[in-house]
Design an enzyme around this catalytic site. Structure first.
Site, mmCIF file in Angstrom:
data_model
loop_
_atom_site.group_PDB
_atom_site.id
_atom_site.type_symbol
_atom_site.label_atom_id
_atom_site.label_comp_id
_atom_site.label_asym_id
_atom_site.label_seq_id
_atom_site.Cartn_x
_atom_site.Cartn_y
_atom_site.Cartn_z
ATOM 1 C CG ASP A 38 -0.182 -0.095 2.539
ATOM 2 O OD1 ASP A 38 1.008 -0.456 2.518
ATOM 3 O OD2 ASP A 38 -0.798 0.169 3.587
ATOM 4 C CD GLN A 39 6.571 1.064 -0.659
ATOM 5 O OE1 GLN A 39 6.792 0.372 0.312
ATOM 6 N NE2 GLN A 39 7.525 1.551 -1.420
ATOM 7 N N GLY B 217 15.732 8.839 -26.507
ATOM 8 C CA GLY B 217 16.590 7.704 -26.813
ATOM 9 C C GLY B 217 16.336 7.222 -28.232
ATOM 10 C CB THR C 158 13.262 2.917 -28.748
ATOM 11 O OG1 THR C 158 14.287 1.933 -28.789
ATOM 12 C CG2 THR C 158 11.938 2.248 -29.067
ATOM 13 C CD GLU D 283 19.888 8.531 -29.649
ATOM 14 O OE1 GLU D 283 20.136 7.598 -30.454
ATOM 15 O OE2 GLU D 283 19.982 8.404 -28.426
ATOM 16 C CE1 TYR D 284 22.061 11.021 -32.935
ATOM 17 C CE2 TYR D 284 21.172 9.636 -34.689
ATOM 18 C CZ TYR D 284 21.994 9.799 -33.583
ATOM 19 O OH TYR D 284 22.739 8.763 -33.123
ATOM 20 C CG MET E 246 25.049 10.329 -27.154
ATOM 21 S SD MET E 246 23.436 9.639 -27.570
ATOM 22 C CE MET E 246 22.912 10.755 -28.865
ATOM 23 C CG ASP F 236 26.705 3.160 -30.182
ATOM 24 O OD1 ASP F 236 27.342 2.150 -29.871
ATOM 25 O OD2 ASP F 236 25.676 3.524 -29.566
#
Length: 540
Positions: free
Chosen positions: A244-245, A272, A274, A314-315, A380, A383
């Site tokens: 219950d918190q 991000g 995706t 991106e991007y 970044m 990659d």
């Protein structure tokens, strides 16, 4: 450039400073219990320590109690996984009720952060016997003031407790991403940021990701974010969630982590690889987008968890998973709206492309125009190359510098930093990007970069990609190029950064006057935080 899953408190070599080997009372069976004090870190004004209790007997130990003194000028401020009381310089630490019995051969660790430089404890006893074993402490020991016979409350130290951990690298930022999906197959939770030693070294945590659908900020994964119930064993402070918190999941665990490490800031990252497609619609009405983001980040259930917002688009005005044609001013317009809505005290940051090729992605958007309203920009710089080009040529995914035969001009870290600086972005607003992972090919016969391949090398979670903590053992480094490392093992070829190459990159960051470094992401590091330790020490 990045896959959809784009990508660490006891770190480094621990010096054993005090060992208590205590004969067990007959009620505990034959053997001994040991209590070992280890220095974890020492930054002069403060320190961190780990205390390990090991049951060397042949029966379970139901409880333990350690008493010790700390020399003048040293004191405990924040502690965890034990209940600690203090009278002057004398401390008593007892086992928490949730910890349960200590089985034969098992160990249990608790820790504390203190003021002043680390100093070994004095007059240490465990379960009433001298830490050195044998007789009781000498009568000249300071008298013990008995604590209550019941354990002190298990409530964590209040957030008003004065900070006992200083930001780890002075004015330099050490920023690490925590990926929300890591709580599933990777079994990496907020607690691991603490147990690996990373929390003491980080200045900021990026929580990735929220969505950008429909021109609005949205929840990325409600179960991982705020619904998942944590057991005592998996919780940062050893306290289980209740049904219950009002807040559970990683958000609540981050709240607990911040209470333990008051210097830490947490920023919610949106987009991000995706989820960047939604920024196109956001750019059509930046004010409405900013309002939705503010309402979500400042939701009363977790407003105290987050210190700002990060945009990982991106991007802008270029192609990633999808293509955007919002124009070169779109990124600046979105950032300006976010700053206006969040105000001057909130952190507003951005992760941006590292593509410094002529007419490439850095040239496609007005990053310099947006910089005045950003606390920092994370290029970044990883990659660049990988098995998304399955036939190769093999090349390191995160070169610091160019080298003879590099497959693409402008695809290295220094090129990105220099281009952003030339456009007017202040050096101290730029953070250098580090990958805590490697990218690799299979079907490779040539050890040096530039070889042909037949496809992606097998990876633990996805082809062509694996964590540093895996690769350092399965495919050790065989060479370096462009300021980073590569490895050939069998017919597989991998590139990744190591503590040594990270140290070189941090020297570069300092020489260039950069604001620090960031990395993707925490779960790729070793359990004792090899890579983040290299970042912190390199920037120090």
């Amino acid at each position: 450039m990045k896959r959809s899953l784009r990508r660490a408190l006891w770190a480094g070599v621990v010096a054993v400073l005090a060992v208590a080997t205590v004969p067990m009372a007959s009620a505990y069976g034959a053997g001994s219990v040991t209590a070992t004090f280890d220095k974890v870190q020492d930054w002069g004004a403060g320190h961190g320590a780990k205390v390990t209790v090991t049951n060397g007997s042949n029966e379970s130990v139901s409880t333990w109690r350690i008493e010790f003194d700390l020399p003048a000028g040293t004191s405990i401020g924040v502690f965890w996984d034990a209940d600690v009381t203090r009278t002057g310089n004398h401390y008593v630490a007892v086992k928490k009720s949730w910890a349960g019995p200590l089985a034969p051969g098992a160990s249990f660790s608790w820790g504390y952060n203190g003021t002043g430089p680390y100093q070994a404890p004095l007059n240490c006893t465990i379960n009433g016997a001298a830490c050195s074993g044998g007789s009781a402490p000498p009568t000249t020991s300071p008298p013990t003031t008995s604590p209550p016979t019941t354990a002190p409350p298990t409530t964590p130290p209040p957030t008003t407790t004065p900070p006992t951990t200083a930001p780890p690298s002075g004015d330099h930022k050490v920023v690490g991403y925590f990926a929300q999906w890591g709580v599933y197959a990777r079994n990496y939770h907020v607690k691991n940021i603490h147990t690996s030693g990373s929390a003491a070294k980080l200045t900021h945590i990026m929580y990735a990701f929220g969505t950008t659908s429909g021109g609005r900020c949205g929840i990325g994964d409600s179960y991982a974010d705020y619904e998942k119930a944590y057991t005592a064993a998996d919780s940062v402070d050893g306290v289980a969630d209740t049904w219950d918190q009002p807040l559970r999941g990683s958000f609540n665990q981050l709240r607990k982590l911040k209470a333990m490490y008051p210097h830490l800031k947490v920023i919610w990252s949106f987009g991000g690889w995706t989820w960047s497609g939604g920024f196109t619609q956001a750019a059509q009405n930046p004010a409405a987008f900013a309002e939705s983001c503010y309402n979500l980040v400042e939701d009363s259930r977790w407003a105290d968890v987050f210190d700002g917002i990060d945009i990982d688009w991106e991007y802008p005005n270029a192609c990633g998973l999808t293509c955007d044609s919002s124009g070169p001013a779109a990124f600046k317009n979105v950032v300006d709206a976010l700053r206006s809505r969040f105000g001057p005290s909130a952190l507003v940051t951005a992760a941006i492309t590292g593509d410094a090729s002529n007419g490439g992605r850095i040239d496609a958007a007005d990053y310099a125009g947006a910089a005045p309203n950003l606390d920092w920009i994370m290029a970044m710089t990883y990659d660049y190359f990988g098995a998304f080009s399955p036939q190769g040529p093999t090349a390191p995914h995160s070169p610091l510098y160019s080298y003879a035969g590099i497959p693409q001009q402008g695809f290295w870290s220094d090129a990105a930093i220099q281009k952003l600086k030339s456009k007017g972005v202040a050096a101290d607003k730029l953070l250098l990007g580090i990958g805590f992972y490697g990218r690799g090919w299979t079907g490779v016969t040539q050890a040096a970069p530039g070889g042909t391949a037949t496809g992606a090398a097998p990876g633990t979670y996805e082809p062509g990609f694996d964590d540093y903590k895996v690769l350092k053992n399965t495919c050790p480094v065989t060479g370096t190029v462009g300021g980073t490392a590569y490895a050939k093992c069998g017919n597989n070829w991998w590139s990744y950064d190591t503590p040594s190459t990270i140290n070189g990159k941090m020297t570069y960051a300092k020489n260039e006057g950069l604001g620090g470094a960031f990395f993707w992401e925490l779960s790729g590091d070793t359990t004792d935080g090899e890579l983040i330790s290299a970042i912190e020490s390199g920037l120090g």
